[in-house]
Scaffold this active site. Structure first.
Site, PDB file in Angstrom:
ATOM      1  N   TYR A  55       5.593  11.685  -2.208  1.00 38.92           N
ATOM      2  CA  TYR A  55       4.147  11.761  -2.395  1.00 38.92           C
ATOM      3  C   TYR A  55       3.902  12.661  -3.607  1.00 38.92           C
ATOM      4  O   TYR A  55       3.800  13.886  -3.510  1.00 38.92           O
ATOM      5  CB  TYR A  55       3.447  12.287  -1.153  1.00 38.92           C
ATOM      6  CG  TYR A  55       3.493  11.327   0.022  1.00 38.92           C
ATOM      7  CD1 TYR A  55       3.961  10.020  -0.135  1.00 38.92           C
ATOM      8  CD2 TYR A  55       3.072  11.699   1.290  1.00 38.92           C
ATOM      9  CE1 TYR A  55       4.012   9.134   0.933  1.00 38.92           C
ATOM     10  CE2 TYR A  55       3.116  10.828   2.360  1.00 38.92           C
ATOM     11  CZ  TYR A  55       3.587   9.549   2.178  1.00 38.92           C
ATOM     12  OH  TYR A  55       3.639   8.677   3.239  1.00 38.92           O
ATOM     13  N   HIS A 130      12.662   7.155   5.028  1.00 40.65           N
ATOM     14  CA  HIS A 130      11.444   6.480   4.588  1.00 40.65           C
ATOM     15  C   HIS A 130      11.520   4.955   4.625  1.00 40.65           C
ATOM     16  O   HIS A 130      10.521   4.290   4.904  1.00 40.65           O
ATOM     17  CB  HIS A 130      11.092   6.949   3.170  1.00 40.65           C
ATOM     18  CG  HIS A 130       9.639   6.935   2.882  1.00 40.65           C
ATOM     19  ND1 HIS A 130       9.029   7.850   2.050  1.00 40.65           N
ATOM     20  CD2 HIS A 130       8.633   6.119   3.295  1.00 40.65           C
ATOM     21  CE1 HIS A 130       7.732   7.602   1.967  1.00 40.65           C
ATOM     22  NE2 HIS A 130       7.469   6.556   2.709  1.00 40.65           N
ATOM     23  N   SER A 210      -0.994   3.773   6.541  1.00 41.16           N
ATOM     24  CA  SER A 210      -2.098   3.010   5.971  1.00 41.16           C
ATOM     25  C   SER A 210      -2.985   2.421   7.075  1.00 41.16           C
ATOM     26  O   SER A 210      -3.321   1.234   7.042  1.00 41.16           O
ATOM     27  CB  SER A 210      -1.547   1.888   5.079  1.00 41.16           C
ATOM     28  OG  SER A 210      -2.521   1.376   4.219  1.00 41.16           O
ATOM     29  N   PRO A 211      -3.390   3.245   8.064  1.00 35.91           N
ATOM     30  CA  PRO A 211      -4.137   2.709   9.206  1.00 35.91           C
ATOM     31  C   PRO A 211      -5.488   2.100   8.848  1.00 35.91           C
ATOM     32  O   PRO A 211      -5.977   1.230   9.568  1.00 35.91           O
ATOM     33  CB  PRO A 211      -4.319   3.934  10.115  1.00 35.91           C
ATOM     34  CG  PRO A 211      -4.233   5.114   9.196  1.00 35.91           C
ATOM     35  CD  PRO A 211      -3.217   4.712   8.163  1.00 35.91           C
ATOM     36  N   LEU A 212      -6.063   2.536   7.727  1.00 39.84           N
ATOM     37  CA  LEU A 212      -7.362   2.004   7.307  1.00 39.84           C
ATOM     38  C   LEU A 212      -7.229   0.975   6.191  1.00 39.84           C
ATOM     39  O   LEU A 212      -8.217   0.547   5.608  1.00 39.84           O
ATOM     40  CB  LEU A 212      -8.280   3.150   6.870  1.00 39.84           C
ATOM     41  CG  LEU A 212      -8.567   4.189   7.965  1.00 39.84           C
ATOM     42  CD1 LEU A 212      -9.345   5.352   7.396  1.00 39.84           C
ATOM     43  CD2 LEU A 212      -9.314   3.556   9.134  1.00 39.84           C
ATOM     44  N   GLY A 213      -5.987   0.581   5.896  1.00 44.04           N
ATOM     45  CA  GLY A 213      -5.760  -0.470   4.913  1.00 44.04           C
ATOM     46  C   GLY A 213      -5.393   0.000   3.527  1.00 44.04           C
ATOM     47  O   GLY A 213      -5.141  -0.812   2.636  1.00 44.04           O
ATOM     48  N   SER A 219     -12.322  -0.169   1.569  1.00 37.72           N
ATOM     49  CA  SER A 219     -13.734  -0.485   1.332  1.00 37.72           C
ATOM     50  C   SER A 219     -14.123  -1.852   1.886  1.00 37.72           C
ATOM     51  O   SER A 219     -15.313  -2.170   1.997  1.00 37.72           O
ATOM     52  CB  SER A 219     -14.048  -0.435  -0.166  1.00 37.72           C
ATOM     53  OG  SER A 219     -13.243  -1.356  -0.874  1.00 37.72           O
TER      54      SER A 219
END
Length: 290
Positions: A55, A130, A210-213, A219
């Site tokens: 990261y 990873h 990436s739970p929200l995409g 968006s």
């Protein structure tokens, strides 16, 4: 904050974790803002932070997020005795791209640097491989992690982007406490490939990345009518609905939404209080079926 057990460890972690990645990529916010985000997460009862050696912007910036989290923790005036930092190793960032490196020599070295980047005062709470690299066997790549556990550099081990068969092979090498695979309304693979069911049966914590995409799709959540309608009905954000939906899918799941603004982690934490009925979960399932 609701808590869950991390695998079979007896260690409790918050039901919503904080994903550190957005604080260290090329679009990163100022360091002072990121530290505010981490401190606010801790104030809200978040006790698990997910990071990785990769990261960062590129290879010259490696371990940036780990050092940032360590700095934020060291400057936090509240209780941090129960905070768990889960990092990962095995991806490289040449020129900002993402490539796999399961070379045991590399993993041994990156574990050492991660240990130092996270403060070097106590074992890495959770170190996760990873992504499997086809140039090396899982057994070869996980040997350094097993060594580090025996040496006291790593406390617990997890895996990421693994199939059920690969998880089983990993568990033959070293005890595994968590699995981190992609899971969101656009990618429901863990439901179909057996990984989620296996984690629940074996009491392994499942961390959906990436739970929200992710930045490209987050968006678009407003465009999924079932999610948008439920958010309006319950007076919460669409992000709350998605995190609540993931939590409802299995008791093994602990979402790790990323945040680079204080308002983002404040919103994510509210998802703990959002309850979805079986009918509402099924409604989202139908709307996101591939």
């Amino acid at each position: 904050m609701e808590t869950k057990e991390l695998g079979h460890t007896g260690v409790k972690i918050s039901a919503i974790a904080l994903g550190g990645m957005p604080m260290s990529l090329s679009s990163r916010p100022p360091e002072s803002e990121s530290i505010k985000v981490i401190h606010r997460a801790l104030d809200l009862g978040v006790t698990m932070i997910d990071t990785a050696d990769s990261y960062c912007k590129d290879e010259s910036d490696k371990h940036h997020n780990e050092r940032l989290i360590s700095k934020a923790l060291s400057s936090y005036s509240g209780d941090k005795s129960n905070v768990i930092v889960a990092t990962k190793g095995g991806l490289m960032r040449p020129n900002g791209s993402w490539t796999r490196n399961g070379n045991p020599k590399h993993l041994r070295e990156t574990i050492r640097i991660s240990f130092e980047a996270l403060g070097g005062q106590k074992p890495i709470d959770v170190w996760q491989y990873h992504a499997p690299d086809t140039d090396y066997t899982i057994e070869e790549s996980l040997k350094p992690a097993k060594e580090a556990v025996e040496q006291g550099t790593i406390r617990f081990v997890g895996v990421s982007n693994f199939s059920v068969e690969q998880i089983k092979r990993a568990r033959d090498v070293v005890e595994i406490v968590s699995v981190q695979n992609q899971y969101n309304p656009w990618n429901r693979q863990p439901e179909y490939d057996g990984v989620l069911e296996y984690c629940q049966k074996e009491k392994l914590t499942f961390l959906p990345w990436s739970p929200l995409g992710g930045s490209r799709r987050v968006s678009n959540l407003e465009d999924i009518d079932a999610i948008a309608q439920l958010a309006q009905e319950k007076g919460v954000s669409v992000y709350n609905i998605v995190l609540a939906w993931l939590r409802a899918k299995s008791p093994a799941i602990v979402p790790i939404p990323g945040a680079s603004k204080v308002s983002s982690i404040e919103d994510s934490v509210r998802a703990v209080d959002v309850q979805l009925s079986d009918e509402e979960v099924a409604k989202i399932d139908r709307a996101t079926a591939s």
